[in-house]
Design an enzyme around this catalytic site. Sequence first.
Site, PDB file in Angstrom:
ATOM      1  N   ASP A   1      -3.517   1.043 -12.368  1.00  0.00           N
ATOM      2  CA  ASP A   1      -2.703   0.612 -11.137  1.00  0.00           C
ATOM      3  C   ASP A   1      -3.204  -0.499 -10.758  1.00  0.00           C
ATOM      4  O   ASP A   1      -4.158  -0.309  -9.899  1.00  0.00           O
ATOM      5  CB  ASP A   1      -2.277   1.878 -10.307  1.00  0.00           C
ATOM      6  CG  ASP A   1      -1.301   1.319  -9.119  1.00  0.00           C
ATOM      7  OD1 ASP A   1      -1.100   0.281  -9.184  1.00  0.00           O
ATOM      8  OD2 ASP A   1      -1.237   1.976  -8.311  1.00  0.00           O
TER       9      ASP A   1
ATOM     10  N   LYS B   1      -2.127 -10.280  -6.326  1.00  0.00           N
ATOM     11  CA  LYS B   1      -0.892  -9.741  -7.263  1.00  0.00           C
ATOM     12  C   LYS B   1       0.296 -10.569  -6.641  1.00  0.00           C
ATOM     13  O   LYS B   1       1.360 -10.873  -7.414  1.00  0.00           O
ATOM     14  CB  LYS B   1      -0.638  -8.235  -7.131  1.00  0.00           C
ATOM     15  CG  LYS B   1       0.280  -7.564  -7.791  1.00  0.00           C
ATOM     16  CD  LYS B   1       0.413  -6.184  -7.503  1.00  0.00           C
ATOM     17  CE  LYS B   1       1.574  -5.474  -8.536  1.00  0.00           C
ATOM     18  NZ  LYS B   1       1.209  -3.771  -8.171  1.00  0.00           N
TER      19      LYS B   1
ATOM     20  N   GLU C   1       6.009   0.883 -12.079  1.00  0.00           N
ATOM     21  CA  GLU C   1       5.308   1.756 -11.371  1.00  0.00           C
ATOM     22  C   GLU C   1       6.104   2.852 -10.881  1.00  0.00           C
ATOM     23  O   GLU C   1       5.565   4.131 -11.129  1.00  0.00           O
ATOM     24  CB  GLU C   1       4.815   1.061  -9.862  1.00  0.00           C
ATOM     25  CG  GLU C   1       3.465   0.076 -10.320  1.00  0.00           C
ATOM     26  CD  GLU C   1       3.328  -1.022  -9.378  1.00  0.00           C
ATOM     27  OE1 GLU C   1       4.136  -0.912  -8.153  1.00  0.00           O
ATOM     28  OE2 GLU C   1       2.778  -1.924  -9.439  1.00  0.00           O
TER      29      GLU C   1
ATOM     30  N   ASP D   1       8.790   3.897  -3.414  1.00  0.00           N
ATOM     31  CA  ASP D   1       7.408   3.507  -3.472  1.00  0.00           C
ATOM     32  C   ASP D   1       7.116   2.305  -2.329  1.00  0.00           C
ATOM     33  O   ASP D   1       7.651   1.029  -2.507  1.00  0.00           O
ATOM     34  CB  ASP D   1       7.042   2.698  -4.765  1.00  0.00           C
ATOM     35  CG  ASP D   1       5.690   2.450  -4.635  1.00  0.00           C
ATOM     36  OD1 ASP D   1       4.853   2.118  -3.979  1.00  0.00           O
ATOM     37  OD2 ASP D   1       5.231   2.149  -6.052  1.00  0.00           O
TER      38      ASP D   1
HETATM   39  P1  ADP Z   1      -0.392  -1.094  -3.736  1.00  0.00           P
HETATM   40  O1  ADP Z   1       0.384  -0.389  -4.453  1.00  0.00           O
HETATM   41  O2  ADP Z   1       0.496  -2.230  -2.778  1.00  0.00           O
HETATM   42  O3  ADP Z   1      -1.668  -1.809  -3.977  1.00  0.00           O
HETATM   43  P2  ADP Z   1      -0.885   1.209  -2.084  1.00  0.00           P
HETATM   44  O4  ADP Z   1       0.011   2.179  -2.730  1.00  0.00           O
HETATM   45  O5  ADP Z   1      -2.540   1.624  -2.344  1.00  0.00           O
HETATM   46  O6  ADP Z   1      -0.638  -0.254  -2.276  1.00  0.00           O
HETATM   47  O7  ADP Z   1      -0.680   1.024  -0.569  1.00  0.00           O
HETATM   48  C1  ADP Z   1      -1.440   0.236   0.279  1.00  0.00           C
HETATM   49  C2  ADP Z   1      -0.914   0.375   1.362  1.00  0.00           C
HETATM   50  O8  ADP Z   1      -0.948   1.886   2.262  1.00  0.00           O
HETATM   51  C3  ADP Z   1      -1.490  -0.418   2.726  1.00  0.00           C
HETATM   52  O9  ADP Z   1      -0.883  -1.139   3.480  1.00  0.00           O
HETATM   53  C4  ADP Z   1      -2.586   0.692   3.448  1.00  0.00           C
HETATM   54  O10 ADP Z   1      -2.761   0.267   4.820  1.00  0.00           O
HETATM   55  C5  ADP Z   1      -1.496   1.873   3.463  1.00  0.00           C
HETATM   56  N1  ADP Z   1      -1.887   3.187   3.900  1.00  0.00           N
HETATM   57  C6  ADP Z   1      -3.086   3.665   3.112  1.00  0.00           C
HETATM   58  N2  ADP Z   1      -3.158   4.979   3.750  1.00  0.00           N
HETATM   59  C7  ADP Z   1      -2.362   5.098   4.819  1.00  0.00           C
HETATM   60  C8  ADP Z   1      -2.116   6.234   5.890  1.00  0.00           C
HETATM   61  N3  ADP Z   1      -2.725   7.254   5.981  1.00  0.00           N
HETATM   62  N4  ADP Z   1      -1.082   5.826   6.921  1.00  0.00           N
HETATM   63  C9  ADP Z   1      -0.304   4.473   7.026  1.00  0.00           C
HETATM   64  N5  ADP Z   1      -0.539   3.508   5.733  1.00  0.00           N
HETATM   65  C10 ADP Z   1      -1.566   3.894   4.946  1.00  0.00           C
HETATM   66 MG    MG Z   2       1.537   0.424  -5.739  1.00  0.00          MG
END
Ligand code: ADP
Ligand code: MG
Length: 603
Positions: free
Chosen positions: A9, A71, A169, A191
């Site tokens: 991912d 990205k 995804e 998502d």
């Molecule tokens: P991406 O797929 O865009 O890389 P992720 O699915 O890993 O992202 O999500 C990242 C986002 O989730 C970030 O904005 C992060 O701050 C947020 N995030 C992670 N944990 C929490 C949480 N416990 N509460 C709110 N937001 C969260």
């Molecule tokens: Mg993601």
Amino acid sequence: MNSDVVGIDLGTTYSLAAFVTNGRPAVVRDAAGAALVPSCISFHDDGTVLVGSAAKERALSDPDHTIFSVKRLMGRTLAELKEELKLIPHQIAEREVEGGRKVLTVNVGGREHTPEELSALILKEVRARAGNPTKAVITVPAYFDDSQRQATRDAGRIAGLDVLRIVNEPTAAALAYGLDKRDAGVVAVYDLGGGTFDCSILQVADGIFRVLSTNGDTFLGGDDFDRAIMSEAAKRFAVELTNRDSETLQRYRDEAEKTKIALSSSESVEFKDRGRRTTFTRTEFEAMIAPLVERSIAKCRAAMADAGKTEVDEVVLVGGSSRVPLVRRRVEEFFRRKPHSDLNPDEVVALGAAVQADILAGNRKDLLLLDVVPLSLGIETLGGVVDKVIHRNSTVPCRETVRYSTAVDNQTAILVNIYQGERELTKDCRLLGQFKLGGIPPMPAQLPQVDITFTLDANAMLKVSAVERRSGQQAQVEVRAAHGLSRDEVEALVLQSVEHAHDDFRQRQWIEYKNKAEADLRHAAKAMAASGAGLTAEERSAIDSATRVLQAALTGNDPAVLQRAVTAFGQATSPLAELHMNAAVKTMLAGKTEGELDRAIVK
Ligand code: ADP
Ligand code: MG
């Protein structure tokens, strides 16, 4: 590791890898148990490059040499990035390469890097943590366009990976939950990550996933929640945040994200900066982000409408931002189902990618993944009309056959022009390719039976073949049906087609009646010359007056008037048609038609 194909991912904010071991997917963790690798890179004067948490820490003290959100830059041009550039504190430029293609570059420490090279650094780190496998499945948001997908493939190649498949995804997430095992039903995948939002509606039946529709926003995610907190805190502290002061910007961004994450489990959290403090309550935070959450719900509504569904059986939460309590509440309310959330929402995509990797490695043969066609595909018919063969949101792979014929007598060839788009006329759609089917034996118009088949595979390769059934003549062409458009552009096209639906339909009707009127007039004139002598005086004058009415209607522009005239002409000429019936075969003339006439295709 007992599999050499890894699922990755590659996220805007976090990236991670997973493998299937003993039939079960598991994410790759470091010694400290962490799976998520921040999608961050930092460059140092001594030539060292840090990737992941080390780089993210460095972002605070040395933001000018630290890069994140790569990205968002993948496969895009400077013109498309106006909104992003305000938020990314780096020098981003564009360089023209061979063939006039433009390449984006990020300048750090006096060196230029392409987004592909930067993503490759992240992939290399993730790959190393996974024990350096050589093959991978990499996931992308569902509406990544062709150039964004290609850039992702290239990044994988630069990182030394053979990218077996680029997978959406949301589809990967549904696989991770093993929803293929349930009875037939409908699954919604919501998502909300750091930078992108996707909603997909999937149909599950007999262990097969079928993506009914997807919708989303490449500019909606947890970063926007952070920004809301950042600017509110800056306002309260009377601090102005600008791109020029990238250090302060980064400090606020970091603190805002911490505050947001803490608010997912606490009712109130302090935002601190250099001795100053201000409290954010969850209620305040929810009021700030409510419009953003509603925007995501509106996309879900559109996805449901596109899928033709009013309810779902399961809901899957994906993305770190789906941990925000308001988001969970609204998703549950909207879909009227308790969402799945047993797996970590930021790990499910990698887990699903691992399952897909396992399938491609040949370890599982029970699954088939399907995607949808973003824009309709069809051919040009007489008068510049596009006749859709494969409709938008059809599931991929797919195959459709439509029967056509010639519009002109003795037409020995047809030119098949392949178009993509939602509008009714060729001038408003995109020409993807063309080929000629020749060698059709001379026959009266409408007699040849030309079956045109569109076959679209999972990699957006479109094969179009045509066969004339009476003679067995055939020809085909293969084109890429990838559209190379961003999601916003696809949406704009769909919107345009809705806006112009009435006019387009009227124009198309006009062309179709006009085609019919002209063909009927031609046939009648020919029949008249051959068999007109057998008509009574009344029959003859009825035909004359119907001809005048039809010719007058042709000079107007009202399809309804023309349609009535065509019908009346048909009635007036029916005695002639009867007379002419037996003589019809004799009217076949030798000779060939070429050029312009090849485009004379009718249904
Ligand atoms: P991406 O797929 O865009 O890389 P992720 O699915 O890993 O992202 O999500 C990242 C986002 O989730 C970030 O904005 C992060 O701050 C947020 N995030 C992670 N944990 C929490 C949480 N416990 N509460 C709110 N937001 C969260
Ligand atoms: Mg993601």
